[in-house]
Design a protein around this motif. Structure first.
Motif, PDB file in Angstrom:
ATOM      1  N   THR A  51       0.226  -4.334   3.329  1.00 34.69           N
ATOM      2  CA  THR A  51      -0.329  -4.858   2.078  1.00 34.69           C
ATOM      3  C   THR A  51      -1.848  -4.679   2.051  1.00 34.69           C
ATOM      4  O   THR A  51      -2.476  -4.400   3.077  1.00 34.69           O
ATOM      5  N   ARG A  52      -2.424  -4.884   0.888  1.00 33.80           N
ATOM      6  CA  ARG A  52      -3.872  -4.801   0.743  1.00 33.80           C
ATOM      7  C   ARG A  52      -4.585  -5.829   1.610  1.00 33.80           C
ATOM      8  O   ARG A  52      -5.641  -5.571   2.143  1.00 33.80           O
ATOM      9  N   GLY A  53      -4.009  -6.978   1.734  1.00 34.49           N
ATOM     10  CA  GLY A  53      -4.593  -8.033   2.559  1.00 34.49           C
ATOM     11  C   GLY A  53      -4.696  -7.632   4.027  1.00 34.49           C
ATOM     12  O   GLY A  53      -5.551  -8.135   4.745  1.00 34.49           O
ATOM     13  N   ASP A  54      -3.824  -6.708   4.470  1.00 28.47           N
ATOM     14  CA  ASP A  54      -3.881  -6.244   5.858  1.00 28.47           C
ATOM     15  C   ASP A  54      -5.135  -5.412   6.136  1.00 28.47           C
ATOM     16  O   ASP A  54      -5.563  -5.297   7.281  1.00 28.47           O
ATOM     17  N   LEU A  55      -5.729  -4.818   5.106  1.00 31.50           N
ATOM     18  CA  LEU A  55      -6.917  -3.987   5.285  1.00 31.50           C
ATOM     19  C   LEU A  55      -8.212  -4.802   5.323  1.00 31.50           C
ATOM     20  O   LEU A  55      -9.222  -4.331   5.832  1.00 31.50           O
TER      21      LEU A  55
ATOM     22  N   LEU B 248       0.831  -1.210   0.000  1.00 37.07           N
ATOM     23  CA  LEU B 248       0.000   0.000   0.000  1.00 37.07           C
ATOM     24  C   LEU B 248       0.861   1.253   0.000  1.00 37.07           C
ATOM     25  O   LEU B 248       1.966   1.271   0.549  1.00 37.07           O
ATOM     26  N   SER B 249       0.324   2.321  -0.580  1.00 39.36           N
ATOM     27  CA  SER B 249       0.981   3.617  -0.483  1.00 39.36           C
ATOM     28  C   SER B 249       0.448   4.349   0.751  1.00 39.36           C
ATOM     29  O   SER B 249      -0.562   3.954   1.336  1.00 39.36           O
ATOM     30  N   THR B 250       1.116   5.414   1.124  1.00 37.63           N
ATOM     31  CA  THR B 250       0.661   6.206   2.264  1.00 37.63           C
ATOM     32  C   THR B 250      -0.712   6.813   1.989  1.00 37.63           C
ATOM     33  O   THR B 250      -1.572   6.850   2.871  1.00 37.63           O
ATOM     34  N   ALA B 251      -0.940   7.255   0.765  1.00 43.51           N
ATOM     35  CA  ALA B 251      -2.240   7.837   0.401  1.00 43.51           C
ATOM     36  C   ALA B 251      -3.350   6.795   0.515  1.00 43.51           C
ATOM     37  O   ALA B 251      -4.466   7.106   0.976  1.00 43.51           O
TER      38      ALA B 251
ATOM     39  N   ARG C  27      -3.391   4.220   2.533  1.00 39.35           N
ATOM     40  CA  ARG C  27      -3.638   3.996   3.959  1.00 39.35           C
ATOM     41  C   ARG C  27      -4.518   5.105   4.536  1.00 39.35           C
ATOM     42  O   ARG C  27      -5.443   4.847   5.297  1.00 39.35           O
ATOM     43  N   GLU C  28      -4.222   6.343   4.163  1.00 40.17           N
ATOM     44  CA  GLU C  28      -5.008   7.470   4.666  1.00 40.17           C
ATOM     45  C   GLU C  28      -6.442   7.435   4.131  1.00 40.17           C
ATOM     46  O   GLU C  28      -7.376   7.823   4.824  1.00 40.17           O
ATOM     47  N   GLU C  29      -6.628   6.956   2.912  1.00 42.17           N
ATOM     48  CA  GLU C  29      -7.986   6.809   2.378  1.00 42.17           C
ATOM     49  C   GLU C  29      -8.757   5.745   3.168  1.00 42.17           C
ATOM     50  O   GLU C  29      -9.959   5.892   3.398  1.00 42.17           O
ATOM     51  N   ALA C  30      -8.076   4.705   3.593  1.00 44.80           N
ATOM     52  CA  ALA C  30      -8.722   3.680   4.417  1.00 44.80           C
ATOM     53  C   ALA C  30      -9.121   4.264   5.769  1.00 44.80           C
ATOM     54  O   ALA C  30     -10.215   3.994   6.277  1.00 44.80           O
TER      55      ALA C  30
ATOM     56  N   ARG D 132      -3.176   2.473   9.412  1.00 47.05           N
ATOM     57  CA  ARG D 132      -1.943   3.241   9.194  1.00 47.05           C
ATOM     58  C   ARG D 132      -0.708   2.341   9.229  1.00 47.05           C
ATOM     59  O   ARG D 132       0.301   2.635   8.595  1.00 47.05           O
ATOM     60  N   ALA D 133      -0.804   1.222   9.956  1.00 45.95           N
ATOM     61  CA  ALA D 133       0.323   0.295  10.047  1.00 45.95           C
ATOM     62  C   ALA D 133       0.272  -0.790   8.973  1.00 45.95           C
ATOM     63  O   ALA D 133       1.217  -1.576   8.847  1.00 45.95           O
ATOM     64  N   ALA D 134      -0.810  -0.826   8.183  1.00 44.68           N
ATOM     65  CA  ALA D 134      -0.958  -1.869   7.157  1.00 44.68           C
ATOM     66  C   ALA D 134       0.142  -1.740   6.111  1.00 44.68           C
ATOM     67  O   ALA D 134       0.522  -0.646   5.705  1.00 44.68           O
TER      68      ALA D 134
END
Length: 169
Positions: A52-56, A14-17, A19-22, A48-50
């Motif tokens: 990969t996508r799977g972490d979300l 994931l990018s920082t952006a 993560r912030e969108e999540a 914020r600590a994720a």
């Protein structure tokens, strides 16, 4: 986050952006009352600590989808994990179209007396017509038409002279 939704690649970073969108999406669920403040804090920290996508995926597994933009989110497209068995389950279905229509604001009457005032106003033309014929046949139709002035008079009494909603008065 719609450009990277690909359930075939849950290990993509994931990018920082993203993560912030999540976190923003979690904030929307918090405002809607779907998650409590402690849950939001916990999930936002995990988002914020994720890496990969799977972490979300587990952060959104128990939250409903919210339309076309949400369906393209990676955690909505990826299969939700079953809490009991830990095995992947089916993806969350989109909300029914009727839910958006039913979610409109409640309608209230501006009439004096509420629904009773609305009913009185609806019956006033029929009263005026009955009085027109009653007094017209009894005393002549020359002045009988004045009974129709009851309609605007009742409207002014019930709805007020300004015609503005109560919130603007």
């Amino acid at each position: 986050m719609s450009g990277y939704a690909n359930p075939d690649r849950p290990d993509e970073r994931l990018s920082t952006a993203e993560r912030e969108e999540a976190v923003t999406r979690l904030s929307e669920f918090h405002v809607e009352g779907r998650i409590t403040s402690p849950e939001f804090d916990e999930r936002a920290a995990a988002a914020r600590a994720a890496v990969t996508r799977g972490d979300l995926v587990p952060l959104f597994a128990d939250l409903p989808s919210a339309g076309p933009s949400w369906e393209s989110e990676p955690w909505a497209a990826a299969p939700a994990a079953s809490a009991a068995t830990g095995t992947p389950g089916p993806p969350l279905p989109p909300p029914p179209a009727s839910a958006a229509l039913a979610a409109g604001p409640a309608r209230t009457s501006r009439a004096l007396g509420g629904r009773v005032g609305d009913t009185v106003m609806a019956l006033t033309p029929f009263l005026a017509l009955a009085l027109f014929f009653l007094f017209g046949f009894a005393g002549g139709f020359v002045w009988s038409w004045l009974w129709f002035l009851i309609i605007p008079i009742v409207a002014i009494v019930i709805y007020g002279p300004t015609g503005k909603p109560d919130s603007e008065r």
